[in-house]
Design an enzyme around this catalytic site. Structure first.
Site, PDB file in Angstrom:
ATOM      1  N   SER A 179       0.854  -1.193   0.000  1.00 14.57           N
ATOM      2  CA  SER A 179       0.000   0.000   0.000  1.00 14.57           C
ATOM      3  C   SER A 179       0.884   1.234   0.000  1.00 14.57           C
ATOM      4  CB  SER A 179      -0.882   0.011   1.259  1.00 14.57           C
ATOM      5  OG  SER A 179      -1.543   1.247   1.421  1.00 14.57           O
ATOM      6  N   TYR A 200      -1.780  -1.188  10.493  1.00 13.97           N
ATOM      7  CA  TYR A 200      -1.897  -1.504   9.069  1.00 13.97           C
ATOM      8  C   TYR A 200      -0.686  -0.994   8.289  1.00 13.97           C
ATOM      9  CZ  TYR A 200      -3.880  -1.526   4.326  1.00 13.97           C
ATOM     10  OH  TYR A 200      -4.108  -1.734   2.982  1.00 13.97           O
TER      11      TYR A 200
END
Length: 320
Positions: free
Chosen positions: A212, A225
């Protein structure tokens, strides 16, 4: 086998398409990319974890009616984790239309979305393997790989994509249980699956992980995350150095804001979901179909000189 999924007579065609979902001609015609897909504001739409694509408004476009293959993966055998929705679903549809057999793993609670993907895969005349289970369970990860190899007669594309994301406004709210589950889903599972799969991968095979932009530009509310996504980048780069000695490539895809159930099922506050993608240079989130070609490229022999790389698909933000 390749085909255009826009034909209503084909098995697996979704008969009630959102009015904005693109046909092949729509997607490939020259147009302003800023307005090519839906723009915020979106309705408030909180969902319980893990969320379902079919319950989102607008429903994400995974290429159901627009992705057309050209045989680039004919005869290949792919395992995709998190293949029921979002980016994993778009990759699964694209791989099947490029001629690959496809196994998808997903949580049992996501079966409704998974069933639709499996129907689309089978509609291409290739093998579809159904693998419901929880990747936070090491034994299941190893069983999942073994089952995929058995059902497809081998494995030469591995896409480790399943992920967990939840927002927490303050460090004090990130419990040990939160941290543990995020690391198990995003990092431990990646290791267990890769470790189980590598002995089955022949020279010429490809491993693709999903990181990401959070690995490079972490959001304050995504402590755990973002940490795991940075770990995915480092792990894959190290793995690539090992695997190239076996003739196997490994690469990372690092998405920016994409319209998937990960966001509406606790990945972002509801008010941010309503404005999701506004901060990108495009003023909108990406649709999963827009990233599928990158997964196809990295799996294909056309990417023969690409390994240990991070491909950012961020809507103009870049990765560094």
């Amino acid at each position: 086998m390749t085909a255009n999924a826009a034909s209503p007579g084909r098995p697996g065609f979704l008969r009630h398409q959102p009015r904005w979902r693109k046909t092949l001609a729509d997607r490939l015609s020259m147009q302003d990319p800023r307005t090519q897909y839906p723009q915020p504001p979106f309705p408030l739409q909180p969902q319980p974890v893990p969320g379902q694509a079919s319950q989102m408004d607008p429903v994400p476009d995974h290429g159901e009616t627009s992705y057309q293959g050209s045989g680039r993966l004919r005869g290949r055998k792919a395992l995709i984790t998190g293949g029921d929705s979002g980016i994993g679903r778009a990759a699964a549809i694209a791989y099947a239309r490029e001629g690959a057999d496809v196994a998808i793993s997903y949580l049992p609670s996501e079966q409704a979305d998974a069933r639709a993907v499996l129907d689309l895969i089978r509609a291409e005349g290739v093998t579809a393997v159904d693998l419901p289970g929880d990747v936070t369970d090491e034994a299941w990860c190893r069983e999942m790989v073994a089952t995929a190899v058995d059902k497809m007669g081998g494995l030469d594309i591995l896409v480790i994509n399943a992920g967990r994301q939840q927002f927490r406004e303050d460090i004090s709210q990130v419990t040990s249980e939160d941290f543990d589950k995020t690391l198990k889903t995003n990092l431990y599972a990646m290791h267990w699956i890769a470790q189980a799969a590598v002995p089955h991968l022949p020279a010429g095979a490809a491993v693709i992980t999903t990181a990401s932009i959070q690995a490079y530009e972490p959001s304050a509310i995504l402590l755990d995350y973002a940490t795991t996504k940075a770990g995915i980048v480092a792990y894959t780069k190290a793995l690539a150095k090992q695997l190239l000695k076996k003739g196997i490539r490994a690469n990372v895809v690092a998405p920016g804001p994409f319209w998937t159930p990960l966001q509406s099922s606790g990945g972002q506050p509801p008010e941010k979901v309503a404005k999701f993608g506004t901060e990108s240079a495009y003023g909108r989130p990406g649709q999963p179909v827009e990233i599928a070609p990158v997964y196809v490229l990295l799996a294909s022999q056309e990417a023969s000189f690409i390994s240990g790389e991070v491909y950012g698909v961020t809507g103009g933000a870049g990765v560094a």
